[in-house]
Design a protein around this motif. Sequence first.
Motif, short mmCIF file in Angstrom:
data_model
loop_
_atom_site.label_atom_id
_atom_site.label_comp_id
_atom_site.label_asym_id
_atom_site.label_seq_id
_atom_site.Cartn_x
_atom_site.Cartn_y
_atom_site.Cartn_z
N SER A 1 14.02 -52.07 31.45
CA SER A 1 13.34 -50.85 31.06
C SER A 1 12.04 -51.16 30.31
O SER A 1 11.99 -52.06 29.48
N THR A 2 11.01 -50.42 30.63
CA THR A 2 9.71 -50.60 29.96
C THR A 2 9.34 -49.41 29.09
O THR A 2 8.26 -49.38 28.51
N THR A 3 10.25 -48.43 28.99
CA THR A 3 9.99 -47.24 28.20
C THR A 3 10.38 -47.48 26.75
O THR A 3 11.47 -47.96 26.47
N ALA A 4 9.49 -47.15 25.83
CA ALA A 4 9.78 -47.34 24.41
C ALA A 4 10.77 -46.28 23.94
O ALA A 4 10.63 -45.10 24.25
N PRO A 5 11.81 -46.68 23.19
CA PRO A 5 12.74 -45.69 22.65
C PRO A 5 12.14 -44.96 21.47
O PRO A 5 11.03 -45.28 21.02
N TRP A 6 12.86 -43.98 20.95
CA TRP A 6 12.42 -43.20 19.79
C TRP A 6 13.57 -43.13 18.81
O TRP A 6 14.60 -42.52 19.07
N GLY A 7 13.41 -43.81 17.67
CA GLY A 7 14.47 -43.86 16.68
C GLY A 7 14.71 -42.52 16.02
O GLY A 7 13.84 -41.64 15.97
N TYR A 8 15.92 -42.35 15.48
CA TYR A 8 16.30 -41.11 14.82
C TYR A 8 15.65 -40.97 13.45
O TYR A 8 15.30 -41.94 12.80
N GLU A 9 15.54 -39.74 13.01
CA GLU A 9 15.08 -39.42 11.67
C GLU A 9 16.16 -39.82 10.67
O GLU A 9 17.31 -39.39 10.77
N LYS A 10 15.79 -40.64 9.68
CA LYS A 10 16.73 -41.07 8.66
C LYS A 10 16.00 -41.27 7.34
O LYS A 10 14.86 -41.77 7.32
N LEU B 1 12.37 -42.93 7.86
CA LEU B 1 12.24 -43.34 9.25
C LEU B 1 12.07 -42.14 10.17
O LEU B 1 12.87 -41.19 10.14
N ASN B 2 11.02 -42.15 10.96
CA ASN B 2 10.86 -41.27 12.12
C ASN B 2 11.06 -39.79 11.82
O ASN B 2 11.80 -39.09 12.52
N LEU B 3 10.40 -39.29 10.79
CA LEU B 3 10.58 -37.88 10.43
C LEU B 3 10.16 -36.98 11.58
O LEU B 3 9.21 -37.24 12.31
N ARG C 1 23.83 -46.21 -2.52
CA ARG C 1 22.99 -45.93 -1.36
C ARG C 1 23.28 -44.51 -0.91
O ARG C 1 24.41 -44.17 -0.57
N ILE C 2 22.24 -43.69 -0.87
CA ILE C 2 22.39 -42.28 -0.54
C ILE C 2 21.67 -42.00 0.76
O ILE C 2 20.50 -42.38 0.93
N SER C 3 22.36 -41.38 1.69
CA SER C 3 21.81 -41.06 3.01
C SER C 3 21.55 -39.56 3.10
O SER C 3 22.43 -38.76 2.77
N TYR C 4 20.35 -39.19 3.56
CA TYR C 4 19.95 -37.79 3.68
C TYR C 4 19.72 -37.42 5.14
O TYR C 4 19.19 -38.22 5.92
N THR C 5 20.13 -36.21 5.51
CA THR C 5 19.75 -35.63 6.79
C THR C 5 19.27 -34.20 6.57
O THR C 5 19.53 -33.59 5.54
N ARG C 6 18.64 -33.67 7.59
CA ARG C 6 18.03 -32.34 7.53
C ARG C 6 19.09 -31.24 7.72
O ARG C 6 20.08 -31.42 8.44
#
Length: 517
Positions: free
Chosen positions: A374-383, A399-401, A347-352
């Motif tokens: 809370s009613t605010t939608a979160p924002w997942g990290y780029e992965k 995910l979430n570029l 399993r290889i994980s990449y980040t910018r």
Amino acid sequence: MKRKQLLSLLLCGALLSGMAQGCAQLSGIAQGHAKTPEHPLVREKKGPSLENYEKADPLEPAADGSTLARHLQVPDTYEASAASDDNRFQLSCHAQVTVPDVTQIPLWKVSQKPFDEAWISQVTETFFGDAPIYDGDSYFRFSKEQIQERINELKAYEAEGNLDPYGYIAYAQEEGWENPEQYFNLQESISIYEKEYDNTPETIEKTKVTPVLSEDDTGDSSSRYFEGAVELDGSAYRYSMKAGPANSMDIKISRAGTDNSPLEWNYSLYDYQLEGGYYSMENDFPSREKAEEMAGITEKQAVEIADRYMEKLGLTDFSAKNTALSLGRLHPSGPPISYPYSEAGYRISYTRDIQGFPVTDEVDPGLSMPSMDSTTAPWGYEKVYFCVNKDGLQQAEILNLYQVEEQQIDNVTLLSFPEIADIFENMARIKYSDYVSPGESIRLDVTKAVLGYTRIYDPDTDNTSGILVPVWDFFGTKERLVNEESGNSRTKEGIPDQSFLTINAANGTMVDRSLGY
């Protein structure tokens, strides 16, 4: 006992992806000098405000070529120890310190990369070329023959008088759950399969489709999805895409196993230190040597395969950060003990990386909410993740570029490492002392400190844009001890990509990775 160990490992896996980090603001930092506040665990103001960031001049390289590390007074090895007055918290640091070799660190504005037709086409071409795409909902359903086999199997158990053939009820009883009989009913299962048999066509339909995000079944335009199937190199692949309020982009490609059943991959417990209590791994998994043999390729070869996919995707400003030996098995339809691991891969994980400065690879997806109300939608990290072995691609997740936009500050002033270390030692004591119950003690052994970017944002204002800021993360192992009166137990966990604390390198505030600010 083995079932209990495995359940606990599964619960641990869920914990890895969702464990919250402490979130606080360390007040009293001004002009680059850190002071210990009276009550430091106060959350900083949400969002990417630039008010607490100062611009600095680019660094001039030193004669020996060192730049940022020298300027920040970073030691070759971070050595420190600390303890609470009652000794229930202990900290030991013997850590490798990683600092990018750059002369300036900008703050960058980022937004959500458009999940549009052009990007979908590029992803499809990268992984599948011109292979036909089929509707996944119809392709991956059981055939009449498979359903009849399951009915025959269940009826055979019924004839034997075995009403708990997969161990669901026994499993629930062992765990002390209420009404364990409710977790499996053999006659009801037979009835469900018989109804499914009547509604299933004689043969699996293969309907060609064009990958496109559609509204979900409720007609909610904010949640869109696509489920496809692709036959490639003798295997069937599941090709799913989702876009919603929390995950702006969720693309997953995974090779199916026998009879197109889904394969489940773990997050490589070989590289985790899990000892005692719930984390025993004894006899539950093949040895590392056996898993490497099952993978059939080296770690280097696996990264080379994944790199070629990244190049085709146009994600050339990413690099592999963590590689881990992982295990795969058919998705269990019964207790985990019934389904041994039959696959292995890397399993290889990449980040910018931006101008030589990387985004730190950290396990938290960033999807937590500040409160139940809370009613605010979160924002997942780029992965970006890949899993590959001798048979090629096993799984890919995007995910979430981000879309990197303009600089907010071309070079930000950073606190020195001694100042950051002082903040870490104080904040770790405060945060982890709160986790200790009477009769317990906790010890952190820090083995790695890393300077890199993370994204912060203000979910109450805008969950589609934020900024990349430099942060320090501290990694290692955590050991919990319980005294003899409570059983004298000991647990130890070391998760390679889970940070004990994340500290803003510019102003010393705590960043809660689970919340994203």
